[in-house]
Motif scaffolding. Structure first.
Motif, PDB file in Angstrom:
ATOM      1  N   LEU A   1       0.827  -1.201   0.000  1.00 27.73           N
ATOM      2  CA  LEU A   1       0.000   0.000   0.000  1.00 27.73           C
ATOM      3  C   LEU A   1       0.865   1.257   0.000  1.00 27.73           C
ATOM      4  O   LEU A   1       1.874   1.326   0.701  1.00 27.73           O
TER       5      LEU A   1
ATOM      6  N   GLU B   1       0.556   5.793  -0.334  1.00 27.55           N
ATOM      7  CA  GLU B   1      -0.310   6.976  -0.336  1.00 27.55           C
ATOM      8  C   GLU B   1      -0.778   7.296  -1.750  1.00 27.55           C
ATOM      9  O   GLU B   1      -1.915   7.710  -1.952  1.00 27.55           O
TER      10      GLU B   1
ATOM     11  N   ASP C   1      -7.749  10.242   2.324  1.00 30.86           N
ATOM     12  CA  ASP C   1      -7.448   8.827   2.054  1.00 30.86           C
ATOM     13  C   ASP C   1      -5.945   8.586   2.029  1.00 30.86           C
ATOM     14  O   ASP C   1      -5.470   7.556   2.509  1.00 30.86           O
ATOM     15  N   LYS C   2      -5.198   9.521   1.459  1.00 27.92           N
ATOM     16  CA  LYS C   2      -3.732   9.391   1.440  1.00 27.92           C
ATOM     17  C   LYS C   2      -3.190   9.333   2.869  1.00 27.92           C
ATOM     18  O   LYS C   2      -2.327   8.518   3.187  1.00 27.92           O
TER      19      LYS C   2
ATOM     20  N   ALA D   1      -4.069   6.008   4.441  1.00 28.59           N
ATOM     21  CA  ALA D   1      -3.175   4.967   3.911  1.00 28.59           C
ATOM     22  C   ALA D   1      -1.832   5.019   4.635  1.00 28.59           C
ATOM     23  O   ALA D   1      -1.281   3.974   5.007  1.00 28.59           O
TER      24      ALA D   1
END
Length: 146
Positions: free
Chosen positions: A125, A127, A135-136, A139
């Motif tokens: 995973l 960013e 969301d970045k 993450a």
């Protein structure tokens, strides 16, 4: 008058240590995010999240625990509202009946609103897998918590 836009998202991690992401096309743009969406007036956060998973994924979920709530200013990419996003760790109650993709934006069909789902291995995973700032950030938190 300033508007607040409350969003609620689920971090669904499967038995292979992969997290579910949603690739979408709407409002003339493509974006990748965690499954979830806008809270509707009159519903609580977890009820909204359960509704979003039924609408988006045709899946019943159990909300396990709170993961993160936005603690910095983010303006919506789509209007002048301020985004407040709440993320929960969730698990599916029944097997997911989705057609999972392996490529980004691998949509089926045509139209203005398209959606596809993928799994991303937690140890891969990044960013940059996501479009929006919150969301970045989430993450990055997931990566740090591995």
């Amino acid at each position: 008058m300033y508007q607040f836009n409350v969003r609620v998202y689920g971090l669904l991690i499967n038995e292979h240590n992969e997290v579910l992401v949603s690739d979408e096309q709407e409002y003339g743009m493509k974006f990748t995010k965690f499954p979830g969406g806008g809270l509707e007036y009159g519903e609580g956060l977890t009820d909204g999240l359960k509704r979003e998973f039924i609408e988006e994924c045709n899946a019943e979920i159990e909300v396990l625990n709170h993961f993160y709530t936005t603690d910095f200013f983010v303006k919506s990419a789509f209007n002048d509202s301020q985004i407040i996003s709440v993320y929960y760790v969730v698990k599916n109650v029944n097997p997911l009946g989705l057609n999972f993709k392996t490529k980004v934006f691998d949509f089926e069909g045509e139209g203005d609103v398209l959606q596809a789902f993928r799994w991303i291995k937690l140890d891969e995973l990044r960013e940059d897998d996501f479009t929006f700032p919150i969301d970045k950030y989430v993450a990055e938190l997931l990566i740090k918590n591995l």
